[in-house]
Design an enzyme around this catalytic site. Structure first.
Site, mmCIF file in Angstrom:
data_model
loop_
_atom_site.group_PDB
_atom_site.id
_atom_site.type_symbol
_atom_site.label_atom_id
_atom_site.label_comp_id
_atom_site.label_asym_id
_atom_site.label_seq_id
_atom_site.Cartn_x
_atom_site.Cartn_y
_atom_site.Cartn_z
ATOM 1 N N ASP A 76 6.247 -4.675 -15.527
ATOM 2 C CA ASP A 76 5.024 -3.808 -14.712
ATOM 3 C C ASP A 76 5.018 -2.849 -15.507
ATOM 4 O O ASP A 76 5.738 -1.715 -15.703
ATOM 5 C CB ASP A 76 5.805 -3.535 -13.518
ATOM 6 C CG ASP A 76 4.872 -2.390 -12.615
ATOM 7 O OD1 ASP A 76 4.028 -2.129 -12.893
ATOM 8 O OD2 ASP A 76 5.329 -2.327 -11.485
ATOM 9 N N TYR A 88 10.233 0.830 -8.556
ATOM 10 C CA TYR A 88 9.058 1.065 -7.469
ATOM 11 C C TYR A 88 8.076 0.354 -7.989
ATOM 12 O O TYR A 88 7.530 0.454 -9.308
ATOM 13 C CB TYR A 88 8.647 2.682 -7.348
ATOM 14 C CG TYR A 88 7.416 2.874 -6.633
ATOM 15 C CD1 TYR A 88 7.543 2.798 -5.326
ATOM 16 C CD2 TYR A 88 6.204 2.959 -7.225
ATOM 17 C CE1 TYR A 88 6.356 2.911 -4.589
ATOM 18 C CE2 TYR A 88 5.079 3.060 -6.567
ATOM 19 C CZ TYR A 88 5.321 3.034 -5.056
ATOM 20 O OH TYR A 88 3.973 3.294 -4.444
ATOM 21 N N LYS A 129 -3.804 2.071 -13.321
ATOM 22 C CA LYS A 129 -3.592 3.632 -13.548
ATOM 23 C C LYS A 129 -4.335 3.949 -14.999
ATOM 24 O O LYS A 129 -5.725 4.053 -14.994
ATOM 25 C CB LYS A 129 -2.191 4.079 -13.894
ATOM 26 C CG LYS A 129 -1.280 3.933 -12.702
ATOM 27 C CD LYS A 129 -0.093 4.810 -12.489
ATOM 28 C CE LYS A 129 0.741 4.799 -11.683
ATOM 29 N NZ LYS A 129 0.476 5.552 -10.371
ATOM 30 N N TYR A 187 1.488 10.772 1.488
ATOM 31 C CA TYR A 187 2.431 11.404 1.396
ATOM 32 C C TYR A 187 2.584 12.849 2.129
ATOM 33 O O TYR A 187 2.905 13.833 1.740
ATOM 34 C CB TYR A 187 2.784 11.765 -0.155
ATOM 35 C CG TYR A 187 3.400 10.476 -0.937
ATOM 36 C CD1 TYR A 187 2.401 9.321 -1.054
ATOM 37 C CD2 TYR A 187 4.520 10.683 -1.512
ATOM 38 C CE1 TYR A 187 3.059 8.295 -1.608
ATOM 39 C CE2 TYR A 187 4.913 9.592 -2.158
ATOM 40 C CZ TYR A 187 4.209 8.404 -2.468
ATOM 41 O OH TYR A 187 4.653 7.384 -2.804
HETATM 42 N N1 PMP Z 1 4.098 -0.158 -10.324
HETATM 43 C C1 PMP Z 1 4.439 1.041 -11.015
HETATM 44 C C2 PMP Z 1 5.408 0.975 -12.016
HETATM 45 C C3 PMP Z 1 3.972 2.305 -10.560
HETATM 46 O O1 PMP Z 1 4.482 3.436 -10.915
HETATM 47 C C4 PMP Z 1 3.061 2.171 -9.487
HETATM 48 C C5 PMP Z 1 2.280 3.533 -9.022
HETATM 49 N N2 PMP Z 1 2.973 4.670 -9.178
HETATM 50 C C6 PMP Z 1 2.615 0.938 -8.904
HETATM 51 C C7 PMP Z 1 3.001 -0.062 -9.464
HETATM 52 C C8 PMP Z 1 1.631 0.967 -7.871
HETATM 53 O O2 PMP Z 1 0.324 1.345 -8.119
HETATM 54 P P1 PMP Z 1 -0.799 1.780 -7.083
HETATM 55 O O3 PMP Z 1 -0.460 3.112 -6.715
HETATM 56 O O4 PMP Z 1 -1.993 1.728 -7.991
HETATM 57 O O5 PMP Z 1 -0.951 0.641 -6.138
#
Ligand code: PMP
Length: 421
Positions: free
Chosen positions: A234, A142, A263, A15
């Site tokens: 997700d 996302y 996460k 970023y």
């Molecule tokens: N899915 C969601 C809902 C997310 O918020 C994120 C990351 N912000 C991801 C997938 C991707 O995870 P990573 O950055 O660990 O690849």
């Protein structure tokens, strides 16, 4: 040379626009909700370091468990082999997930957890001899930065350079009372092509902490199930307490077929991904026919150290004190939101569980790149608070161990910013 000079010479940060980037802040230590810079400056990590940290930085319990694991077994191939941590973690997580979740597949991060989920769905239809190849997703979703995860995410400035290479996805609006019937009709119309529906339950994080009603999502999910469309929740962001309950799906009646986690899985200690699925999905891959295998395996699949961190994080997560902390944050957020609601600089406030989002009024465009974003970011940094606005939206989602004083400090800095910026 200073750490920052050495960094600038060799590192490409995420970023960052190279020409105009601010130099990175060198962080050397973390404790509780705070990070400490090389020069001693303390920053309250109000966004849990990109939403990963749930039990605080430098957590001694997690550190101890990770250290013990490192001395026993740092890694072993997971194709054809297993180890206690991987099994125990799967057993313990499956016991607290929606009851239809039966199998756990490990990977490396949130994006790979999503890739695995998509591949499971597409190959489920392939293996069962039916042609369903389209994916349904929400606009502005996302799901990650790898190509599959990007494909099922909304098209935006982040994907623009790759749009022509991303696979086609059917994007629908978030459900509300007015459009629900139309969305259901659209799904019925597409159903014979639809392999799966992927969604961020309750909160679209990167879209700007966009929150939507559990009951509407539930109805949409139930309709998908009726039409044979597989459901992927997700929970990479929403999992492990963020929405007030252990998982966002705990707010729903309809259970997803597949769930993605990362996460908070390791408590924010290290990268790890997990995709869980139902027995029905798993059974579609069980065969003597090698063509039915899920050919997906990362070198570090089920890394024992990541499993140890996750098990330690789960111990802490399930301790009553953590739920009390989550409830405490929810209540403090609510009181603060009430206090500032109606401020002339605020367009809206919204909250789901420990996530509080404030939408700033701006004449500028409201994209991720607006100038208000940069001003707010720098303002809070100057007050020793890490808040990374998404466009004109600031949000607080702290580690659950954050103290009342730290939260009060953040709240008052926001009040000051509302008056000064
Ligand atoms: N899915 C969601 C809902 C997310 O918020 C994120 C990351 N912000 C991801 C997938 C991707 O995870 P990573 O950055 O660990 O690849």
């Amino acid at each position: 040379m200073s750490l920052v000079e050495r960094d600038l010479a060799v590192i490409w940060h995420p970023y960052t626009q190279m020409q105009t980037a601010q130099p990175p802040i060198p962080i050397v230590r973390g404790e509780g909700a705070c990070l400490f810079a090389e020069d001693g400056t303390k920053y309250i990590d109000a966004i849990s370091s990109w939403w990963v940290n749930i039990h605080g930085h430098g957590n001694p319990y997690i550190a101890q468990k990770v250290a013990e694991q490192l001395l026993k077994l740092e890694h072993a191939i997971f194709a054809g082999f297993t180890h206690p941590g991987a099994v125990e973690l799967a057993e313990r997580l499956l016991a607290i997930l929606p009851e239809n979740q039966a199998k756990a597949f490990y990977s490396d991060n949130g994006s790979t957890a999503v890739e695995v989920a998509i591949k499971m769905c597409l190959q489920y239809w392939f293996n069962t001899g039916r042609q369903r190849t389209k994916i349904l997703a929400f606009k502005n979703a996302y799901h990650g930065d790898t190509f599959g995860a990007m494909s099922v995410s909304g098209r935006s400035a982040f994907t623009a350079a790759f749009d022509s290479l991303l696979f086609e996805v059917e994007f629908i609006d978030l459900p509300n009372a007015d459009n629900l019937q139309d969305l259901k009709a659209a799904i019925t119309h597409l159903k014979s092509d639809l392999a799966c529906f992927i969604f961020e339950p309750l909160v679209q994080g990167s879209a700007g902490m966009v929150m939507y009603d559990a009951a509407h999502l539930d109805e949409l999910m139930a309709h998908c199930r009726q039409e044979g469309v597989l459901l992927i929740a997700d929970e990479v962001f929403t999992g492990f307490g963020r929405t007030g309950k252990a998982f966002a799906c705990d707010h729903l009646q309809t259970q997803p077929d597949i769930m993605c986690f990362s996460k908070g899985l390791t408590g924010g200690t290290m990268a790890f991904g997990l995709t869980t699925c139902t027995q029905v999905i798993y059974d579609a891959f069980l065969s003597d026919d090698k063509m039915k295998t899920l050919f997906h395996g990362h070198s570090y699949t089920a890394n024992p150290v990541a499993c140890a961190a996750s098990l330690a994080s789960l111990d802490l997560f399930l301790a009553p004190a953590t739920q009390q902390n989550i409830d405490r944050i929810i209540n403090l957020h609510q009181a603060f939101a009430r206090k500032i609601s109606g401020h002339p600089m605020l367009k809206s406030t919204r909250q789901t569980g420990t996530i509080l989002a404030l939408e700033w009024k701006t004449d500028d465009n409201t994209s991720y790149f607006n100038t208000l974003r940069d001003r707010l970011y720098q303002y809070f940094l100057s007050k020793g608070i890490i808040l990374r606005p998404l466009g004109n939206i600031i949000y607080i989602l702290p580690p659950y161990c954050i103290t009342n004083d730290e939260l009060d400090y953040i709240y008052s800095a926001i009040e000051k910013a509302l008056d000064e910026i």
